[in-house]
Design an enzyme around this catalytic site. Structure first.
Site, PDB file in Angstrom:
ATOM      1  N   LYS A 276      -4.657  10.266   3.530  1.00  0.00           N
ATOM      2  CA  LYS A 276      -5.905   9.873   2.836  1.00  0.00           C
ATOM      3  C   LYS A 276      -7.113  10.201   4.889  1.00  0.00           C
ATOM      4  O   LYS A 276      -8.227  10.693   4.704  1.00  0.00           O
ATOM      5  CB  LYS A 276      -5.728   8.103   2.808  1.00  0.00           C
ATOM      6  CG  LYS A 276      -5.736   7.842   1.313  1.00  0.00           C
ATOM      7  CD  LYS A 276      -5.414   6.844   0.561  1.00  0.00           C
ATOM      8  CE  LYS A 276      -4.587   6.288   0.472  1.00  0.00           C
ATOM      9  NZ  LYS A 276      -4.436   4.821  -0.260  1.00  0.00           N
TER      10      LYS A 276
ATOM     11  N   GLN B 131      -5.065  -0.844   1.959  1.00  0.00           N
ATOM     12  CA  GLN B 131      -3.895  -0.226   1.987  1.00  0.00           C
ATOM     13  C   GLN B 131      -3.162  -1.917   1.166  1.00  0.00           C
ATOM     14  O   GLN B 131      -2.550  -2.236   2.120  1.00  0.00           O
ATOM     15  CB  GLN B 131      -3.183   0.599   3.097  1.00  0.00           C
ATOM     16  CG  GLN B 131      -1.685   1.257   2.757  1.00  0.00           C
ATOM     17  CD  GLN B 131      -2.023   2.308   1.035  1.00  0.00           C
ATOM     18  OE1 GLN B 131      -2.936   3.394   1.534  1.00  0.00           O
ATOM     19  NE2 GLN B 131      -1.685   2.335   0.450  1.00  0.00           N
TER      20      GLN B 131
ATOM     21  N   ASP C  53     -12.096   1.738  -3.800  1.00  0.00           N
ATOM     22  CA  ASP C  53     -11.053   1.745  -4.107  1.00  0.00           C
ATOM     23  C   ASP C  53     -11.397   1.313  -5.541  1.00  0.00           C
ATOM     24  O   ASP C  53     -10.655   1.089  -6.792  1.00  0.00           O
ATOM     25  CB  ASP C  53      -9.652   0.704  -4.454  1.00  0.00           C
ATOM     26  CG  ASP C  53      -8.159   1.477  -3.244  1.00  0.00           C
ATOM     27  OD1 ASP C  53      -8.439   2.465  -3.854  1.00  0.00           O
ATOM     28  OD2 ASP C  53      -7.756   0.388  -2.791  1.00  0.00           O
TER      29      ASP C  53
END
Ligand code: NAD
Length: 297
Positions: free
Chosen positions: A54, A98, A121
């Site tokens: 990422k 994460q 997200d």
């Protein structure tokens, strides 16, 4: 018939090239690039490798990127304070935590603390609600479903009025993609059926699908005779089925019997190289969208 391959690797390249242009425009117009923070707690090798990818992608696009690594034993209160800091940072437009987090931290509490307007997200309940309402309200779509929809559209598959069957009802793939395909709008307007472990006749439903989206996590679940000739098959499953002794790398397979399905489907995504590369790409797309939204205020 040999199915046309819908390559996530190729579509990813196309989208990243488009995003690069957008990032330049944003920098010229507002004097700063999109900003993304990736928060990694602990040192799980899988999480490190996801975060590294990422970060690399964000940097290659010219983002302002902060990789904020925190120790495994960080307290929940300290992690919440860190998120609050980035919620209030005008140079940050996307906050990514994460997952999974260590056991002593409540994932939900952390995800719910992210400002929904920076939740690239799209796991915050506000964004789940916005997705349900659809249209302009749905600022961010969750990344894997967004990638699936993008692949369907870019492969030239007609979605309006199409029978879509989604295998799987998880919060991160099955449910959101089903909602997205049923909404009014481009790349949607489909008639959607969700099937799962309690469905009585999985094969009969799959056979009706003009677009079959499979996210079960069961290798070779979908048999070739379940596929409607000429249909578009999106295989989301990523299953480790062994180890390549020469390379030491895991052998990955999807949820569909790929070789046989290729003889029946019109279009199909491979595993690997299908949906996989799309998820991070859509995270970048959400961050660019968020930057525009914040900077134009
Ligand atoms: P999950 O385990 O949370 O959900 C799987 C769903 O499939 C469940 O709703 C279950 O009811 C259904 N299911 C399982 N076995 C079934 C069966 N035999 N018949 C009918 N339905 C069945 O999984 P998930 O997080 O949605 O992920 C699904 C798959 O997609 C996994 O292989 C995962 O690794 C993969 N995945 C890939 C990406 C990516 O490529 N970027 C992202 C997310 C998930």
């Amino acid at each position: 018939m040999t199915a046309e391959i819908i390559s996530g690797t190729e579509i990813r390249k196309e989208i990243l090239a488009e995003l690069e242009v957008e990032v330049k425009e944003i920098k010229e117009k507002y004097g700063k690039p999109p900003g993304l923070v990736t928060i990694l707690v602990g040192s799980s090798p899988a999480s490190i490798s996801y975060v590294t990818l990422k970060v690399k992608t964000a940097i290659s696009l010219g983002f302002h990127e902060i990789q904020d690594d925190q120790p495994e034993d960080i307290s929940e209160a300290d992690l919440l304070a860190l998120i609050e800091k980035y919620n209030n940072d005008d140079d940050i437009h996307g906050i990514l935590v994460q997952l999974p987090l260590p056991k002593h931290i409540d994932d939900k509490k952390i995800l719910n603390a992210i400002n929904p307007d920076k939740d690239v997200d799209a796991f915050h309940p506000v964004n789940v609600g916005r997705l349900m309402i659809g249209g302009e309200e749905a600022i961010f779509a969750p990344c894997t479903p967004a990638g699936i929809q993008e692949m369907i559209v870019r492969s030239g598959t007609e979605t309006s009025g199409a029978e879509v069957v989604v295998v799987g009802r998880s919060n991160i793939v099955g449910k959101p993609i089903a909602i997205m395909m049923a909404q009014k709008g481009v790349g949607a307007n489909s008639t959607v059926t969700i099937v799962h472990t309690r469905t009585k006749d999985l094969a009969a439903h799959c056979k009706r699908a003009d677009i079959l989206i499979v996210a079960a996590g069961v290798p070779n679940l979908v048999k070739p005779e379940w596929i409607k000739p000429g249909s578009t098959v999106i295989d989301v499953g990523v299953n480790r089925v062994g180890m390549n002794e020469k390379t030491g790398k895991a052998i990955l397979r999807g949820d569909v019997d790929y070789d046989e399905a290729c003889k029946i489907a019109g279009k199909i995504t491979p595993v690997p190289g299908g949906v996989g590369p799309m998820t991070i790409t859509m995270l970048m797309k959400n961050t660019v969208k968020s930057a525009r939204m914040h900077l134009s205020k």
